[in-house]
Design an enzyme around this catalytic site. Structure first.
Site, PDB file in Angstrom:
ATOM      1  N   GLU A   1      18.415 -52.554  26.228  1.00 43.11           N
ATOM      2  CA  GLU A   1      19.823 -52.919  26.437  1.00 43.11           C
ATOM      3  C   GLU A   1      20.554 -51.737  27.019  1.00 43.11           C
ATOM      4  O   GLU A   1      20.314 -50.587  26.649  1.00 43.11           O
ATOM      5  CB  GLU A   1      20.434 -53.339  25.094  1.00 43.11           C
TER       6      GLU A   1
ATOM      7  N   CYS B   1      21.852 -44.167  29.549  1.00 40.14           N
ATOM      8  CA  CYS B   1      21.563 -44.172  30.987  1.00 40.14           C
ATOM      9  C   CYS B   1      21.685 -42.752  31.525  1.00 40.14           C
ATOM     10  O   CYS B   1      22.720 -42.120  31.370  1.00 40.14           O
ATOM     11  CB  CYS B   1      22.543 -45.093  31.717  1.00 40.14           C
TER      12      CYS B   1
ATOM     13  N   ARG C   1      26.588 -56.568  29.335  1.00 37.77           N
ATOM     14  CA  ARG C   1      25.463 -55.661  29.160  1.00 37.77           C
ATOM     15  C   ARG C   1      24.232 -56.235  29.858  1.00 37.77           C
ATOM     16  O   ARG C   1      24.033 -57.453  29.881  1.00 37.77           O
ATOM     17  CB  ARG C   1      25.148 -55.456  27.681  1.00 37.77           C
TER      18      ARG C   1
ATOM     19  N   ARG D   1      32.404 -58.122  27.133  1.00 38.96           N
ATOM     20  CA  ARG D   1      31.448 -57.008  27.009  1.00 38.96           C
ATOM     21  C   ARG D   1      30.166 -57.383  27.744  1.00 38.96           C
ATOM     22  O   ARG D   1      29.322 -58.106  27.208  1.00 38.96           O
ATOM     23  CB  ARG D   1      31.160 -56.710  25.540  1.00 38.96           C
TER      24      ARG D   1
END
Length: 397
Positions: free
Chosen positions: A197, A150, A242, A240
């Site tokens: 992802e 990102c 995502r 987690r």
């Protein structure tokens, strides 16, 4: 029949010295010599073999020697679809899509330690820096996969649009970022579908501007978009979250692809299920480090902050493992009777991300911690892959 490891020995290939685009071309050729995409790799593979490994090759057929892949995850025979694996890391996304019936025809990853792990498990060296790879040199494929970094889009880098001779809007908004490279490959190769992802915070990054640019770009490129934040805790003992972004070509599916994200089961995995019975004592925290972490946590607690170590409930799940885990293991510590807590072993980190025990870890502990911290929870990606592939199969009927 020779084995892959024997071929490397015959050619005197030391993998540490061959983590480059030349050997990448050769391993890609070996894995794709019969599936219609070998022409993308043959010239570079031949040149590399002649220059770096053999002095002369009289017969071009010597490029390929029949051999068996004696690696944990050999290429898929009779695949349902072809895919490419960008920002590949150690291959977590590739593993999920291979398990879903796909054949990888191209992969890229810049980090040499990750390349070493990738080659040990898949028998293929990824190409390097994606910004240096011409989209014309990538084989045709059905699905593009990328766990991309990102980056903010507010600061434009050096303009590439003049050299590429195109003036699409996405070039203006995404130049200077690695998402640009996904966009240009989608624009040129136009696969039927893609899966991206990223971290959950992508949605809110830069006050939503980053995600707006991504959605607008993908839509402009002719894809209908589906996205959702998923938590791997439903399939592995780790919290987690995502974001998964799925796209299907409008001119093929007309927005009627009937894609749905998987309905994940209730969480039932527990940390205790992934622990090794007798871990090495080196994973137990020293008195110095344990005292430091406790003092650090107490200091921040006094200030009203939530920073601190995470002593994991063995009957529950862990915090999110990150690439910084190698530093002190603070976010996921395993309690021990009559001793300081310990960090996870690399194998336990692999299990925490849903990698099978057959997955080879050929690097140091520190590199392994970084690699698994940067990777994906394989079962979660595989659940998404199953849904994506179902759309492709329904279209083909």
């Amino acid at each position: 029949m020779l084995k892959y490891t024997e071929v490397k020995e015959e050619l005197n290939i030391n993998i540490d010295k061959h983590l480059n685009d030349g050997f990448a071309a050769l391993t890609h050729y070996w894995q794709n010599h019969k599936n219609g995409v070998s022409q993308y790799f043959k010239p570079a593979a031949k040149e590399y073999l002649q220059r770096e490994i053999l002095s002369t090759i009289e017969d071009p057929d010597q490029l390929y020697i029949p051999f068996k892949f004696d690696i944990p995850f050999p290429p898929k025979q009779n695949p349902k679809f072809k895919f490419i694996d960008l920002f590949a890391g150690i291959g977590g996304i590739r593993l999920a899509y291979q398990n879903a019936g796909g054949k990888c025809v191209f992969t890229s990853e810049w980090n040499n330690y990750a390349k070493k792990t990738y080659e040990a498990n898949f028998g293929e060296v990824p190409y390097g820096d994606i910004t240096e790879i011409n989209e014309k040199n990538i084989p045709d494929h059905d699905v593009l996969l990328a766990g991309f970094p990102c980056q903010p889009f507010s600061i434009a880098g050096v303009s590439k649009k003049n050299s590429l001779g195109r003036k699409h809007g996405f070039l203006d908004e995404t130049q200077g970022t690695l998402f640009f490279d996904i966009a240009r490959i989608l624009d040129y190769k136009k696969p039927k579908a893609f899966m991206l992802e990223n971290v959950k915070n992508l949605v809110s990054h830069d006050k939503g501007n980053t995600f707006r640019v991504i959605k607008n770009t993908l839509t402009e490129l002719g894809y209908s978009i589906h996205y959702k934040v998923l938590d791997a805790k439903h399939l592995v003992p780790q919290h987690r979250e995502r974001i998964i972004i799925i796209g299907f070509r409008n001119d093929i599916f007309n927005g009627n692809e009937n894609f749905e994200f998987p309905n994940l089961p209730k969480p039932k995995a527990k940390i205790k299920d992934i622990l090794e019975p007798i871990p090495d004592l080196k994973y137990t925290l020293s008195d110095k480090l344990w005292n430091y972490l406790q003092d650090y946590a107490a200091k921040h607690k006094a200030k009203g902050n939530g920073f601190g170590y995470g002593l994991t409930d063995l009957e529950g799940i862990s915090r999110t493992m990150s690439a910084r885990y190698y530093k002190d293991g603070a976010e996921i510590l395993i309690p021990q009777e009559d001793s300081n807590p310990r960090r996870l072993t690399p194998r336990e980190c692999a299990r925490l991300q849903g990698f099978p025990d057959s997955f080879i870890i050929p690097v140091s502990d520190n590199q392994a911690y970084k690699q698994f911290g940067n990777s994906v929870a394989v079962p979660l990606i595989q659940a998404v892959a199953k849904q994506l592939v179902k759309v492709l199969e329904d279209y083909g009927k």
